[in-house]
Design a protein around this motif. Structure first.
Motif, PDB file in Angstrom:
ATOM      1  N   HIS A 120     -10.968  31.152 -19.536  1.00  0.00           N
ATOM      2  CA  HIS A 120     -11.381  30.109 -18.591  1.00  0.00           C
ATOM      3  C   HIS A 120     -10.334  29.824 -17.518  1.00  0.00           C
ATOM      4  CE1 HIS A 120      -9.314  28.186 -21.930  1.00  0.00           C
ATOM      5  NE2 HIS A 120      -8.998  27.182 -21.136  1.00  0.00           N
ATOM      6  N   LEU A 186     -16.074  24.446 -16.189  1.00  0.00           N
ATOM      7  CA  LEU A 186     -16.598  25.660 -15.578  1.00  0.00           C
ATOM      8  C   LEU A 186     -18.028  25.430 -15.116  1.00  0.00           C
ATOM      9  CD1 LEU A 186     -15.362  28.367 -18.121  1.00  0.00           C
ATOM     10  CD2 LEU A 186     -14.430  27.894 -15.859  1.00  0.00           C
ATOM     11  N   HIS A 190     -19.198  31.405 -19.566  1.00  0.00           N
ATOM     12  CA  HIS A 190     -18.771  32.786 -19.780  1.00  0.00           C
ATOM     13  C   HIS A 190     -19.957  33.733 -19.940  1.00  0.00           C
ATOM     14  CE1 HIS A 190     -14.804  31.302 -19.974  1.00  0.00           C
ATOM     15  NE2 HIS A 190     -14.670  31.142 -21.271  1.00  0.00           N
TER      16      HIS A 190
END
Length: 270
Positions: A120, A186, A190
């Motif tokens: 991250h 984020l 991912h």
């Protein structure tokens, strides 16, 4: 913005390495056994550990590989990792101070690339693009975490710990820029980043394990994080430590704090 931090920040974990090596949750051996089975590791292949920190992945996984290349931009983290590897008599890990974004074919071929609580922080799309040609046929990546972030915990003692941090550092979660930066979640998980890369086949594996802390070890954990580095407290450090102890013991007078953590591996293949 796809990444939390897209440019190098040497202050991100400044002063955290000693605490990181001693107080961060270790990954359960079962997680490494899982990776060994998934990738048929037979001690003849090579491992690339990106954002290796204090070696919490590279060192325990090293016995599954003929050679390990471990990369991290933080010199103090690498010093801690090298010291532990030396103590354990492990001498087939090559430690490199650099960013994951700088990897190149000069590093050679690898069976597996790992990210232990580090992906991250990176320019994820760039790292995946550069990583793909470095992995052998059937190789892949594993993004690991232990799930012990106290900011999103329902445990009363963890909530007390974060409330104490906020009393001394303010309501916003600090990250980088010598404590002046602010954490940003984020925007793209991912899994979505992987889906847009050459690592489209992916699966998440979860393992639960029990972790017990003391007041001192949890203080050490906090000092290992990007949101509560020792330097952030300045001359108030001793007062913060006393406040933390009082707050934790008010919730759990025994001074022992147990939780069930979930270690996870987001695994993706070429």
């Amino acid at each position: 913005m796809a990444t939390t931090i897209s440019t190098p920040d040497p202050t991100l974990f400044q002063g955290a390495a000693w605490y990181y090596a001693r107080y961060r949750s270790r990954y359960p051996q079962a997680l490494f056994d899982l990776l060994a089975n998934l990738f048929n590791l037979d001690s003849t292949e090579r491992l690339l550990d990106l954002g290796c920190g204090a070696g919490l992945v590279a060192i325990p996984l090293s016995n599954r590989f003929a050679e390990v290349v471990a990369i991290d931009p933080d010199a103090e983290m690498l010093q801690e990792a090298q010291a532990e590897a030396k103590t354990l008599g492990i001498n087939h890990i090559r430690w490199i101070q650099d960013r994951a974004e700088s990897i190149s074919p000069e590093l050679g071929q690898f069976r597996l690339a790992t990210f232990g609580r580090s992906f991250h922080w990176m320019q994820r799309e760039l790292v995946l693009e550069k990583l793909s040609p470095l992995l052998s046929e059937g190789g892949g990546i594993a993004i690991l975490k232990t799930g012990d972030d106290p900011w999103n915990s329902s445990l009363p003692w963890k909530q007390a710990a974060i409330a104490t941090v906020k009393r001394w550092l303010g309501e916003q979660r600090r990250t980088g820029q010598a404590g002046k930066g602010v954490w940003k979640n984020l925007e793209v998980p991912h899994e979505e980043v992987l889906a847009q890369s050459k690592f489209v086949q992916q699966k998440t594996f979860d393992l639960t394990f029990e972790k017990t802390w003391t007041v001192d070890s949890y203080l050490g954990y906090l000092y290992s994080t990007a949101f509560a580095l020792p330097s952030f407290f300045g001359s108030d450090r001793e007062k913060f430590e006393a406040d933390l102890k009082e707050s934790l013991l008010a919730v759990e007078p025994s001074g022992h704090f147990t939780e069930e953590l979930t270690a996870s591996a987001l695994v993706a293949w070429k």
